[in-house]
Design a protein around this motif. Structure first.
Motif: not given
Length: 323
Positions: A124-137
């Protein structure tokens, strides 16, 4: 007759003094010239190293991107799904094909981990707070590099990521495929260049985000570091003005050392390679030759000083005898 001899002695004194002064001046000029040669050589070396770093970064990241696209085609071409242990074996096999890749992972549109080459089943792991995820989403970027981040466990190493979006047939964002890049892979290669005790090499995004530096320090990953990097001469005087390669002299704020800087902005990637060679190291490398030249000059100077000191009493005693 006596007057002519006295004039000749005066001339001799002046010639000896002039020789001493000229020798000392020549020695200083020679040392300065050798130092300037060392600095010019450091420019050539720094520019050559930057070309090598550019080629290495370009080829390595191109290979990683191809691996990411293969992973996306294999595991997300028909959308994200539940993955089996057989899928995990396939992904793990892909992840071992490149030494720079620490892991491959597939995330859904919410940033939740669906499949990772490290372990099965995926934790159970999330990258929702990572900058690179927000760059994509949020920003809609298809391809994202870095920046460097610290792992979330005490045993984790610093790493940076290279990622590509997974886009559904309707054009919507479905998730992303991420390659975790081992910073130590680049650092070990940089260390082999053996550029001197105080040399430093860096790989930066063109917006100032740091991907890696050798030598490395966790301080470089602190919040606000991008703004500090953006204030460097590299960006204010060159990158922000559209200059894609060059060299200059300056000092690093961390240690105050005078350095020769050389940089190159990659053509097909938003990256900048930076070489920083310390003048102290360059001088230390040339020191044996400088010392030999200085030793020879000092020997000549001492000989002239002794000759001058020896001749003056003789000249004075001759003058007294003739009087």
């Amino acid at each position: 007759m006596r007057s002519a001899k006295r004039n000749a002695r005066v001339v001799l004194r002046r010639v000896l003094v002039a020789l001493v002064g000229t020798t000392a001046l020549y020695g200083l000029i020679s040392l300065h010239a050798q130092y300037q040669d060392v600095i010019r050589d450091s420019y050539t070396q720094a520019e050559t190293v930057s070309v090598l770093l550019e080629e290495h970064a370009q080829s390595t990241i191109d290979s990683i991107d191809q691996l990411i696209q293969r992973t996306r085609d294999r595991f997300a071409s028909d959308g994200l799904r539940s993955y089996s242990e057989a899928d995990w074996y396939d992904l793990r096999s892909l992840a071992t094909t490149l030494a720079a890749v620490q892991a491959l992972a597939v995330f859904d549109r919410e940033g939740r981990l669906m499949l990772t080459s490290r372990i099965y089943p995926a934790p159970d792991y999330s990258i929702a707070d990572r900058d690179y995820y927000r760059d994509h989403r949020v920003r809609g970027l298809a391809f994202v590099l870095g920046p460097a981040v610290e792992g979330r466990t005490p045993m984790s190493k610093a790493f940076f990521t290279i990622s590509r979006s997974v886009i559904g047939r309707d054009g919507s964002f479905q998730g992303l495929v991420v390659a975790v890049i081992d910073v130590s892979y680049f650092r070990q290669i940089y260390q082999r260049l053996n550029l001197g005790k105080h040399a430093a090499l860096a790989l930066l995004r063109s917006d100032g985000a740091l991907l890696l530096r050798e030598p490395f320090s966790p301080i470089l990953l602190r919040d606000g570091m991008i703004d500090r990097i953006r204030s460097w001469t590299l960006f204010t005087d060159y990158i922000d003005r559209g200059i894609t390669s060059g060299s200059y002299e300056g000092r690093t704020t961390s240690d105050g050392l005078a350095r020769t800087f050389a940089f190159r902005k990659l053509d097909r990637l938003p990256l900048v390679v930076l070489t920083m060679l310390a003048h102290e190291d360059a001088v230390a490398e040339m020191l044996p030759g400088i010392l030999r030249s200085a030793g020879l000059g000092a020997t000549v100077l001492v000989f002239l000083l002794v000759l001058t000191a020896w001749s003056f009493p003789i000249i004075d005693s001759d003058d007294r005898a003739q009087q």
